[in-house]
Design a protein around this motif. Structure first.
Motif, short mmCIF file in Angstrom:
data_model
loop_
_atom_site.label_atom_id
_atom_site.label_comp_id
_atom_site.label_asym_id
_atom_site.label_seq_id
_atom_site.Cartn_x
_atom_site.Cartn_y
_atom_site.Cartn_z
N SER A 1 0.78 -1.04 -0.03
CA SER A 1 -0.01 0.05 0.12
C SER A 1 0.78 1.31 0.05
O SER A 1 2.22 1.15 0.08
CB SER A 1 -0.91 0.00 1.25
OG SER A 1 -0.12 0.41 2.36
N ILE A 2 0.30 2.33 0.20
CA ILE A 2 1.10 3.60 0.03
C ILE A 2 1.98 3.73 1.27
O ILE A 2 2.95 4.15 1.25
CB ILE A 2 0.19 4.96 0.28
CG1 ILE A 2 -0.67 4.80 -0.96
CG2 ILE A 2 0.77 6.07 0.45
CD1 ILE A 2 -1.76 5.77 -1.08
N MET A 3 1.45 2.92 2.39
CA MET A 3 2.27 3.05 3.70
C MET A 3 2.95 1.78 3.91
O MET A 3 3.46 1.40 4.95
CB MET A 3 1.34 3.35 4.90
CG MET A 3 0.95 4.91 4.90
SD MET A 3 2.43 5.98 4.95
CE MET A 3 2.97 5.45 6.56
N ALA A 4 2.92 1.03 2.89
CA ALA A 4 3.73 -0.59 3.11
C ALA A 4 4.56 -0.78 1.73
O ALA A 4 3.91 -1.34 0.95
CB ALA A 4 2.70 -1.63 3.43
N THR A 5 5.44 -0.11 1.67
CA THR A 5 6.17 -0.13 0.28
C THR A 5 7.40 -0.83 0.22
O THR A 5 8.37 -0.75 -1.05
CB THR A 5 6.45 1.54 -0.33
OG1 THR A 5 7.44 1.99 0.81
CG2 THR A 5 5.21 2.23 -0.44
#
Length: 307
Positions: free
Chosen positions: A175-179
């Motif tokens: 995700s945007i916060m799990a890149t």
């Protein structure tokens, strides 16, 4: 709804995850499925460990009630995690795989699964046992396609040495916060934490081998620590996401989905929400193509750096 390719099949880019339907009534599950179909979401993801099979059981009651529904959807489940009152372990043994798939089919009230994924890596895996189980399930028509979840290239290669069927899916957190899947590739040979190769370049591996990545927890940060959208912990990120939402006339959920789907790996996004409004909002992200600059702007706003 944008389609992506899994093997030789065209499937929707957005998947309805069913982990949270345990608290829904049968009528509410029916309405969720109706909302999914209305928004082009025909792919449903389960796991036998979601509330010890209760989610599959509830979904199966709806399938049994609407006989024509099964042919309209793609049904996927995962297996291999064993939960008990005081323990958890992983089991990819032949007997366990056969037993759990038969139990899932019974709960889902269907005679076959379109996709079966091995949930989390079993440290005690014996590839030959997995292959024997998959061969029987495939020959009996109980499982049409196979994949894995949360596995790296070496783990997949170990399994493949005994397999006849190809692995078509790998379900991974992104995700945007799990890149993590893209950080190392951007920071190659840098003496920074983001350059650490924690997954064996799994994203590139999947692209090279025709394995479709299914991104789970598209709105979460950390390991189920909470959502990042509208979260005051992330003001810069939300400012940028909201700017793009205004530009494309959608909600921030749609932008979070669009950001994942902008990657050329042609991933699927698994929604965890059962809120009908959020389902509709999120599905719109599949019809938005962010520019390359916008994708990187969001990446940087999330706190990442470019070398």
């Amino acid at each position: 709804m944008k389609n992506v390719t899994i093997g030789s099949n065209q499937v929707p880019a957005v998947v309805q995850g069913c982990m949270r339907i345990k608290d829904l009534s049968e009528d509410q599950i029916e309405r969720l499925i109706e909302a999914d179909l209305e928004n082009g979401i025909t792919f449903f993801d389960h796991a036998d460990c979601y509330t010890n099979g209760l989610c599959e059981e509830k979904f199966g009651k709806v399938l049994a009630k609407h006989k024509d529904l099964r042919d309209k959807i793609t049904l996927q489940t995962k297996c291999g995690i064993v939960h008990g009152p005081e323990y958890t372990y992983y089991d990819f043994s032949k007997d366990h795989l056969l037993e759990t798939v038969n139990a899932s089919l019974k709960r889902l009230q269907t005679d076959h699964l379109d996709y079966l994924l091995l949930h989390r890596p079993d440290a005690l895996v014996e590839p030959e046992e997995v292959a024997e189980a998959f061969d029987r399930l495939h020959q009996e028509g109980k499982v049409l396609h196979f994949g894995v979840s949360n596995q790296n290239p070496a783990q997949i290669e170990l399994l493949k040495k005994a397999m006849k069927q190809p692995f078509e899916v790998n379900q991974l957190q992104f995700s945007i916060m799990a890149t993590g899947m893209v950080d190392q590739g951007i920071n190659v040979n840098m003496t920074v934490d983001a350059s650490s190769d924690r997954d064996g370049s799994i994203l590139d591996y999947c692209r090279l081998h025709g394995i479709t990545v299914q991104a789970w927890s598209p709105f979460q940060y950390g390991f189920f620590e909470g959502v990042f959208l509208d979260n005051p912990k992330f003001p810069k990120l939300n400012k940028k996401v909201n700017e793009l939402a205004a530009k494309y006339e959608v909600t921030n959920n749609a932008i979070a989905v669009a950001w994942i789907l902008r990657h050329p790996a042609e991933m699927q996004v698994i929604l965890g929400t059962t809120n009908l409004t959020r389902v509709a909002e999120s599905a719109k992200g599949a019809d938005i193509t962010l520019t390359r600059q916008e994708w990187y702007e969001v990446y940087l706003a999330a706190g990442n750096k470019l070398p």
